[in-house]
Design an enzyme around this catalytic site. Structure first.
Site, PDB file in Angstrom:
ATOM      1  N   LEU A 364       2.309 -23.700   4.164  1.00  0.00           N
ATOM      2  CA  LEU A 364       3.132 -25.062   3.956  1.00  0.00           C
ATOM      3  C   LEU A 364       4.480 -25.048   4.469  1.00  0.00           C
ATOM      4  CD1 LEU A 364       1.502 -23.863   0.833  1.00  0.00           C
ATOM      5  CD2 LEU A 364       1.541 -26.394   0.815  1.00  0.00           C
ATOM      6  N   ASP A 365       4.634 -25.858   5.205  1.00  0.00           N
ATOM      7  CA  ASP A 365       6.171 -26.516   5.488  1.00  0.00           C
ATOM      8  C   ASP A 365       6.715 -26.627   4.046  1.00  0.00           C
ATOM      9  OD1 ASP A 365       8.446 -27.142   7.134  1.00  0.00           O
ATOM     10  OD2 ASP A 365       7.751 -29.081   7.222  1.00  0.00           O
ATOM     11  N   LYS A 366       7.936 -26.772   4.442  1.00  0.00           N
ATOM     12  CA  LYS A 366       8.913 -27.272   3.094  1.00  0.00           C
ATOM     13  C   LYS A 366       9.091 -28.731   3.084  1.00  0.00           C
ATOM     14  CE  LYS A 366      13.065 -26.988   2.588  1.00  0.00           C
ATOM     15  NZ  LYS A 366      13.610 -28.235   2.138  1.00  0.00           N
ATOM     16  N   LYS A 543       6.988 -20.199  13.893  1.00  0.00           N
ATOM     17  CA  LYS A 543       5.890 -20.440  12.989  1.00  0.00           C
ATOM     18  C   LYS A 543       4.575 -20.380  13.695  1.00  0.00           C
ATOM     19  CE  LYS A 543       8.013 -24.270  10.362  1.00  0.00           C
ATOM     20  NZ  LYS A 543       7.826 -25.785   9.971  1.00  0.00           N
ATOM     21  N   VAL A 560      -0.138 -26.728   6.580  1.00  0.00           N
ATOM     22  CA  VAL A 560       0.055 -27.878   6.182  1.00  0.00           C
ATOM     23  C   VAL A 560       1.642 -28.460   6.132  1.00  0.00           C
ATOM     24  CG1 VAL A 560      -0.046 -29.204   3.904  1.00  0.00           C
ATOM     25  CG2 VAL A 560      -1.181 -27.140   4.186  1.00  0.00           C
TER      26      VAL A 560
END
Length: 691
Positions: A364-366, A543, A560
């Site tokens: 997940l990205d933040k 990433k 995500v």
């Protein structure tokens, strides 16, 4: 694409009942993935499939001809079984007529299979019926035909329910709406709307396009988009979606998106695409169905070779059924994607639904994913000799063309202090460096930098020292190589984020955070959410490298995210998942889009995908068990042809009904569906909201 409810039934590729091609080549059919944005149907047209050469017998509804055929066959069986006509002919004339007349659709499919050199269930059934008639079992053959005809109608009704449940998504889109032309309101077709039109939506009407409220306020039922049953209050400036229902106030809207570009259009497009793209498990189902037909024929040959009992041989052929797998699998996938769409998750194809069922790691990205994506400036630290006003104004000018959430926070602060910059003619001098920051060359020749500490250092800026409080994102600002100071920005964590992470963990899914934000902030967010693997300070390329490494190990990985910087990782992951609030680039790169910005939709969709896989595997195992036990009983003389036909029909219906459990329920009551044929009330009936 203009979404027309009138053509919705044709938008869904037919899920056949009987007539499925179970040959060995069935698993090698052409994939109809294509471009999901292309409207594959002309107005009033039918879905075309280059492999559909008449094999699919459309039993979408119980047609009068089908019911008449069943009635005639049943009547003929009744007369033949009563013995009334025994004196008319030396054989059971009525049962023979019932077999030949009622079995005509079966024989037609068998002939088509022969011409194409394919083995189908209809072909094996024809062999069994011919053998039964050859040994004088006319009554038995007629009853078998009756069973098959009834099964086809019942299966067709089940598939029709699936199609109706999906089509029910479309009844919330009106055909007509009122558009402002000059000083008058004119009723026009929704298909003629263009971006920028101003439309009037009265209480109880469905909203025809995505737009922004210009005047008025109301409560909007967005359950067709987000799955949330509680109406949402909307005021001037609020965004509204096509296909949602206006409850209690007249609204003036400016149209922002139309047709396939609307959120509603993406849902329809996803469902259309889902039935044209074949998941790997569907190809397995086709191959399994083909193997079962061949196995039944081989079993019949062996049975006759060892027993010389033609009745047992016929029973072996009849008892084996495969349509529960071949028809049940696509029905389950269609139902899963339709249900997900109803809950606010757009899945762009069955292949992604199947992959999601095996998810092991969710990355997940933040910002905008685990957080609300609405960061606010919490601390302002100008450099020595620099005023807060200069720092804020310079940051606003540097970020004026940026769409990053941190940039929006800067602009929001600048607006509150009347320091906000406006987009000017210096846009050619703007450069966005993903994961780092922005460069902006002013008309005056000044070079403004805004971004991370590393970004400014790389550009030769000596940074001042400022006390650090709680972990927060930092936007450092420089002008012509001079550090002006830093803005510290915090982004609240989504209230449902902890519950979503816990739910994923309960499903056995490992969660990780990969973010371009500072490592300290990312670690703090990870600690609050119970995510132990949390890395910050990553460029988009870094990433991507991590996603490639994880995916390359054979693990099913989901990425995500919501931003442009997430797009490469979204595209490379096994399953890319974008938040509904994310950028258009992220949503186009993703395989699944979570509408409504509710992170709980992620574990819900994973759970739905696993339920879909579980039901398909139940059908696989059940079919193998029923066919295996049935063939064994028939081969040993414990199953006559009538009992074999009954088992064949009931097992197939049971497996198709099992798949039908995934279909979204038909809506009844609650929401007021749009009447596509009804024109909106005249302007005199509804007072337009005042500007």
């Amino acid at each position: 694409m203009k979404i027309n409810p009138e053509n919705s039934s044709d938008s869904l590729h037919r899920v056949g009942t009987h007539g499925h091609d179970h040959g060995a080549a069935a698993g090698q059919r052409h994939s109809h993935g294509g471009d999901a944005r292309r409207n594959v149907l002309p107005p009033g047209g039918h879905a075309a499939d280059e492999d559909d050469n008449g094999d699919h017998d459309d039993h979408d509804h119980a047609q009068p001809g089908d019911l008449l055929r069943i009635g005639c066959v049943a009547a003929a069986i009744a007369v033949g079984g009563s013995g009334i006509a025994r004196g008319v002919a030396p054989f059971d004339l009525f049962s023979l007529a019932a077999t030949l007349g009622g079995g005509l659709p079966i024989f037609q499919h068998a002939l088509q299979a022969l011409r194409r050199r394919r083995m189908t269930m209809e072909l094996s059934m024809t062999v069994a019926l011919a053998a039964a008639m050859a040994i004088g079992e006319l009554f038995t053959s007629a009853v078998i035909v009756l069973f098959v005809l009834i099964a086809e109608v019942l299966e067709g009704l089940t598939v029709s329910r699936g199609r109706s449940a999906i089509q029910d998504l479309l009844v919330y889109l009106p055909r007509n709406t009122q558009v402002k032309r000059g000083e008058e309101w004119v009723t026009v077709s929704v298909d003629t709307l263009t971006v920028g039109d101003v439309v009037l939506v009265r209480p109880g009407d469905s909203i025809p396009a995505d737009g922004v409220i210009l005047s008025g306020s109301s409560h909007i039922d967005e359950s067709t988009i987000t799955g949330e049953s509680v109406p949402v209050e909307k005021n001037v400036g609020g965004a509204v979606f096509a296909g949602t229902t206006n409850y209690d106030g007249a609204l003036e809207l400016r149209v922002e998106l139309i047709g396939e570009d609307t959120t509603f259009g993406k849902i329809v497009r996803a469902v259309e695409h889902a039935d044209k793209s074949r998941a790997p498990i569907q190809r397995i189902a086709d191959r399994l169905a083909g193997w079962l037909v061949y196995a039944a024929l081989i079993g019949a040959v062996l049975t006759f070779a060892f027993t010389r009992d033609i009745r047992s041989t016929i029973s072996v052929i009849i008892v084996a059924g495969a349509c529960g797998v071949a028809a049940g699998t696509p029905l389950a996938i269609l139902g899963g994607i339709g249900t997900a769409a109803r809950r606010g998750s757009i899945i762009k194809g069955g292949v992604y639904l199947e992959a999601l069922a095996g998810l092991k790691i969710a990355v997940l990205d933040k910002t905008g994913t685990l957080t609300l994506g609405r960061p606010e400036v919490t601390e302002i630290w100008p450099a020595e000799g620099i005023s807060e006003e200069l720092l804020i104004a310079s940051a606003s000018r540097a970020e004026v063309f940026s769409e990053h959430p941190l940039a929006r926070a800067v602009q929001k602060l600048a607006a509150t202090r009347d320091l906000a910059a406006t987009a000017g003619p210096h846009s050619d001098g703007f450069e966005y460096v993903p994961g780092r920051g922005v460069r902006s060359r002013e008309e005056t020749g000044e070079l403004l930098l805004a971004g991370t500490r590393t970004f400014l250092v790389e550009n030769g800026v000596t940074l001042s020292q400022h006390p650090s409080q709680q972990p927060a994102s930092e936007v450092w600002v420089a002008r012509n190589g001079e550090c002006l100071g830093v803005l510290r920005i915090a982004d609240p964590i989504r209230p449902e984020a902890r519950g979503a992470i816990d739910a994923l963990r309960a499903l056995g899914v490992e969660t990780r955070i990969l973010s371009g934000d500072s490592p300290a902030i990312v670690k703090a967010v990870g600690d609050r959410l119970g995510i132990h693997h949390a890395e910050g300070g990553l460029l988009p390329s870094q990433k991507l490298e991590q996603i490639e490494r994880l995916s390359g190990s054979g693990i099913v990985v989901a990425m995500v995210g919501d931003g442009v910087h997430d797009a490469p990782a979204l595209a490379r992951a096994t399953v890319g998942i974008a938040m509904g609030s994310g950028t258009a680039v992220a949503q186009e790169s993703a395989d699944i889009v979570l509408l409504g910005n509710d992170l709980m939709k992620l574990p819900d969709t994973v759970g739905l995908a696993r339920r879909c896989r579980r039901i398909i595997l139940q059908n696989f195992v059940g079919t193998l068990l029923v066919d295996g036990v049935g063939v064994a009983l028939a081969a040993t003389g414990h199953l006559n042809p009538l009992a074999a036909a009954f088992i064949h029909v009931t097992s197939e219906l049971a497996f198709i009904s099992n798949s039908a459990r995934l279909l979204p329920g038909l809506r009844s009551g609650g929401l007021q569906k749009a009447n596509p044929d009804a024109a909106p009330n005249s302007p005199s009936d509804v007072r337009a909201p005042a500007r």
